[in-house]
Design an enzyme around this catalytic site. Structure first.
Site, mmCIF file in Angstrom:
data_model
loop_
_atom_site.group_PDB
_atom_site.id
_atom_site.type_symbol
_atom_site.label_atom_id
_atom_site.label_comp_id
_atom_site.label_asym_id
_atom_site.label_seq_id
_atom_site.Cartn_x
_atom_site.Cartn_y
_atom_site.Cartn_z
ATOM 1 N N LYS A 22 0.842 -1.215 0.000
ATOM 2 C CA LYS A 22 0.000 0.000 0.000
ATOM 3 C C LYS A 22 0.873 1.259 0.000
ATOM 4 C CE LYS A 22 -1.903 1.277 4.039
ATOM 5 N NZ LYS A 22 -1.663 2.663 4.442
ATOM 6 N N ASN A 23 1.902 1.270 0.856
ATOM 7 C CA ASN A 23 2.699 2.489 1.004
ATOM 8 C C ASN A 23 3.625 2.753 -0.179
ATOM 9 O OD1 ASN A 23 1.408 2.923 3.377
ATOM 10 N ND2 ASN A 23 3.163 2.486 4.714
ATOM 11 N N ARG A 92 -4.622 9.962 4.591
ATOM 12 C CA ARG A 92 -3.573 10.883 4.988
ATOM 13 C C ARG A 92 -2.540 11.104 3.883
ATOM 14 N NH1 ARG A 92 -0.065 13.163 8.361
ATOM 15 N NH2 ARG A 92 1.927 12.384 7.688
ATOM 16 N N CYS A 116 -5.080 19.687 9.496
ATOM 17 C CA CYS A 116 -4.076 20.408 10.291
ATOM 18 C C CYS A 116 -3.800 21.770 9.668
ATOM 19 C CB CYS A 116 -2.768 19.620 10.332
ATOM 20 S SG CYS A 116 -2.974 18.057 11.141
ATOM 21 N N ARG A 121 2.763 20.786 12.554
ATOM 22 C CA ARG A 121 2.812 19.380 12.161
ATOM 23 C C ARG A 121 1.459 18.975 11.635
ATOM 24 N NH1 ARG A 121 5.364 16.156 17.037
ATOM 25 N NH2 ARG A 121 5.646 14.539 15.505
ATOM 26 N N PRO A 122 1.328 18.033 10.747
ATOM 27 C CA PRO A 122 2.428 17.177 10.333
ATOM 28 C C PRO A 122 2.954 17.422 8.927
ATOM 29 C CG PRO A 122 0.351 16.059 9.959
ATOM 30 C CD PRO A 122 0.030 17.474 10.333
ATOM 31 N N ASP A 124 4.732 20.374 8.049
ATOM 32 C CA ASP A 124 5.681 21.487 8.049
ATOM 33 C C ASP A 124 6.966 21.155 7.285
ATOM 34 O OD1 ASP A 124 6.065 19.603 10.056
ATOM 35 O OD2 ASP A 124 7.177 20.962 11.340
ATOM 36 N N ASP A 306 5.168 0.799 12.123
ATOM 37 C CA ASP A 306 4.006 0.055 11.625
ATOM 38 C C ASP A 306 3.987 -1.394 12.135
ATOM 39 O OD1 ASP A 306 3.089 2.269 10.338
ATOM 40 O OD2 ASP A 306 3.701 1.656 8.332
ATOM 41 N N ILE A 328 8.197 7.245 16.969
ATOM 42 C CA ILE A 328 7.808 7.942 15.732
ATOM 43 C C ILE A 328 6.491 8.699 15.903
ATOM 44 C CG2 ILE A 328 7.369 7.686 13.246
ATOM 45 C CD1 ILE A 328 10.213 6.898 13.993
ATOM 46 N N ARG A 398 -8.145 -1.278 5.558
ATOM 47 C CA ARG A 398 -7.337 -0.249 4.880
ATOM 48 C C ARG A 398 -5.973 -0.785 4.476
ATOM 49 N NH1 ARG A 398 -8.467 5.678 7.232
ATOM 50 N NH2 ARG A 398 -7.499 6.200 5.266
HETATM 51 C C1 UD1 Z 1 4.579 6.877 6.384
HETATM 52 C C2 UD1 Z 1 3.736 5.627 6.224
HETATM 53 C C3 UD1 Z 1 3.226 5.139 7.579
HETATM 54 C C4 UD1 Z 1 4.398 4.977 8.557
HETATM 55 C C5 UD1 Z 1 5.239 6.253 8.601
HETATM 56 C C6 UD1 Z 1 6.499 6.113 9.444
HETATM 57 C C7 UD1 Z 1 2.747 5.907 4.032
HETATM 58 C C8 UD1 Z 1 1.527 6.123 3.234
HETATM 59 N N1 UD1 Z 1 2.625 5.923 5.358
HETATM 60 O O1 UD1 Z 1 3.722 7.881 6.904
HETATM 61 O O2 UD1 Z 1 2.568 3.897 7.389
HETATM 62 O O3 UD1 Z 1 3.885 4.725 9.837
HETATM 63 O O4 UD1 Z 1 5.656 6.615 7.272
HETATM 64 O O5 UD1 Z 1 7.274 5.051 8.988
HETATM 65 O O6 UD1 Z 1 3.800 5.664 3.502
HETATM 66 N N2 UD1 Z 1 6.211 14.755 10.762
HETATM 67 C C9 UD1 Z 1 6.280 16.092 11.097
HETATM 68 N N3 UD1 Z 1 6.226 17.001 10.074
HETATM 69 C C10 UD1 Z 1 6.118 16.642 8.767
HETATM 70 C C11 UD1 Z 1 6.060 15.277 8.454
HETATM 71 C C12 UD1 Z 1 6.113 14.346 9.473
HETATM 72 O O7 UD1 Z 1 6.385 16.466 12.256
HETATM 73 O O8 UD1 Z 1 6.077 17.525 7.888
HETATM 74 C C13 UD1 Z 1 6.243 13.736 11.855
HETATM 75 C C14 UD1 Z 1 4.935 12.952 11.931
HETATM 76 O O9 UD1 Z 1 3.954 13.630 12.675
HETATM 77 C C15 UD1 Z 1 5.391 11.669 12.594
HETATM 78 C C16 UD1 Z 1 6.805 11.475 12.025
HETATM 79 O O10 UD1 Z 1 7.219 12.761 11.563
HETATM 80 O O11 UD1 Z 1 5.467 11.830 13.974
HETATM 81 C C17 UD1 Z 1 6.884 10.452 10.915
HETATM 82 O O12 UD1 Z 1 6.094 10.865 9.831
HETATM 83 P P1 UD1 Z 1 6.388 10.455 8.322
HETATM 84 O O13 UD1 Z 1 7.675 9.730 8.230
HETATM 85 O O14 UD1 Z 1 6.203 11.663 7.490
HETATM 86 O O15 UD1 Z 1 5.221 9.418 8.064
HETATM 87 P P2 UD1 Z 1 4.162 9.404 6.878
HETATM 88 O O16 UD1 Z 1 4.834 9.695 5.592
HETATM 89 O O17 UD1 Z 1 3.001 10.187 7.264
#
Ligand code: UD1
Length: 417
Positions: A22-23, A92, A116, A121-122, A124, A306, A328, A398
């Site tokens: 999926k990811n 998301r 948001c 976050r999230p 930024d 995950d 995380i 999902r």
């Molecule tokens: C992706 C995966 C999700 C997995 C996660 C971490 C997909 C569709 N989803 O989610 O299954 O759990 O990676 O391995 O691929 N953050 C910020 N600011 C930002 C972006 C992220 O603070 O601009 C924080 C998030 O709130 C979180 C952490 O960074 O606490 C990790 O987020 P991120 O690596 O971006 O995960 P996703 O891409 O959302």
């Protein structure tokens, strides 16, 4: 509303096959917008998030044909670069369209996923990176408007955290930007490598994906491709865990040890044995698992967040105490209360869960709280005494294509009602 009914304590055996990731499929489908040609994408899992992504593509004016796990996207006639809030809020990862649309049209308008506000976050990290590439960003009626009137410029971007989504978004924005983009402290997840492989097969020039520095030389034009999405490593771990909690021997096909090294080490600590063959993993599990020490979720190649809920289900029935630190996501322990209702002994303090293994879990009526937390309840139910009813299965759906079909084929007593 459906629920899963599971009668536990059944030994599993035989072979189970892992569907596409999926990811990986989500960003690759979004990336087809940046390509501007026809892409045939195979091994897409048939999941609600994928259907939501197809709806976004159609809404943008792409021609999309879905044939089982094969999705053909033609983005030549893309006519919009705005995504309605209703479609955005369905998943998301819809924010990944930001980079793809900027790449293709120099403009993208959408709300932040989950509503948001801009700057916090999230997203930024995504927005700061786009700014460095010459994108002007403003908020208008709760929507984020991104525009690059002079086109996107390559930039040197140092991420404050290796965000998976931000790394993917920057890659997408950079593939057709002017000049070269360097992403330092990039996320290194295998799904990012898969996205880069897809884009490179469309004529992009991306190096280093899957490592901490990614270098993207922008290209004026990309072309269509045929591409097969990688297997879902989290689904593979889920099935391995199903064997582990039931003391079973199982062959998991379309599973790649190189994608789940840290998790396999933790399984080994619990007493499980592995044999690898081309594209498959055979697991042999002890009658009772051992404690697994302290597990810390970290960016790849660390232990994946995950898999945290999945390993917790194993720790619940292991001999001794396992400690799980979630580094995380801030509140990713919502499954704990439900596992405790099944007889588990878990205490959460801040970002740590102390899991004292018990000999037996008991069938109960529980509610899935999120995707992987839902799978942890399925795993607990597979090894619990008696019947469990798991509600809110839409969370599980999902990420798992008909989990009950695949698990019942290997001997689980599981049905959907
Ligand atoms: C992706 C995966 C999700 C997995 C996660 C971490 C997909 C569709 N989803 O989610 O299954 O759990 O990676 O391995 O691929 N953050 C910020 N600011 C930002 C972006 C992220 O603070 O601009 C924080 C998030 O709130 C979180 C952490 O960074 O606490 C990790 O987020 P991120 O690596 O971006 O995960 P996703 O891409 O959302």
């Amino acid at each position: 509303m459906s629920c899963l009914v599971i009668n536990g304590k059944k030994k599993l055996g035989g072979e189970i096959s892992v569907h596409g990731a999926k990811n990986s499929a989500l960003p690759i489908l979004a990336a087809s917008v940046a390509v501007g040609d026809e892409c045939l994408i195979s091994n897409c899992p048939q999941l609600s998030d994928i259907r939501a992504t197809v709806n976004i593509l159609r809404g943008l004016g792409c021609r999309v044909a879905v044939n089982g796990s094969q999705i053909c996207v033609n983005s030549e006639d893309l006519s919009y670069n705005e995504i309605p809030d209703t479609l955005m809020r369905e998943l998301r990862s819809s924010f990944i369209f930001m980079g793809a649309l900027l790449s293709r049209t120099g403009r993208a308008v959408m709300c932040a996923p989950g509503g948001c506000e801009i700057g916090v976050r999230p997203v930024d990290i995504h927005l700061l990176s786009f700014r460095q590439m010459g994108v002007q960003i403003r908020e208008e009626a709760g929507r984020i408007v991104c525009e690059a009137p002079e086109g996107l410029q390559g930039a040197e971007i140092n991420l404050s955290f290796p965000s998976v989504g931000a790394t993917e978004n920057i890659i997408l924005a950079a593939v057709r930007a002017k000049g070269t983009t360097y992403i330092k402290n990039a996320a290194a997840e295998p799904e990012i490598k898969d996205l880069a492989n897809f884009l490179n097969s469309c004529g992009a020039d991306i190096n280093g994906a899957g490592g901490s520095t990614v270098v993207i030389h922008g290209k004026q034009k990309l072309h269509g491709t045929d591409y097969t999405v990688m297997s879902d490593r989290i689904v593979a771990v889920s099935y391995l865990a199903a064997a582990a909690v039931t003391g079973s021997e199982l062959i998991v096909k379309n599973a790649f040890p190189e994608h789940i090294g840290t998790v396999v080490s933790t399984f080994r600590q619990s007493g499980c044995h592995f044999e690898y063959e081309k594209k498959q993993i055979k697991i042999t599990s002890p009658s009772r698992l051992n404690k697994m020490g302290t597990i810390r979720t970290m960016p790849y190649p660390g232990f994946p967040t995950d898999c945290q809920a999945i390993i917790m289900a194993m720790a619940c029935v292991a001999r001794g105490t396992t400690i799980i630190n979630e580094n995380i996501f801030e509140s990713r322990f919502r499954h704990v209360g439900e596992l405790n209702r099944m007889g588990a002994d878990i205490t959460v303090t801040g970002r740590s869960a102390i899991v004292n293994g018990v000999k037996n879990l008991y069938g109960s009526c529980v509610k899935a709280t999120d995707l992987r937390g839902g799978m942890s309840l399925v795993l607990a139910a597979l090894c619990a005494e008696g019947e469990s009813v798991i509600e809110n299965t839409e969370f599980i759906d999902r990420g798992y294509e008909k989990a009950e079909r695949d698990l019942s084929l290997i001997g689980a007593d599981i049905r959907r009602e």
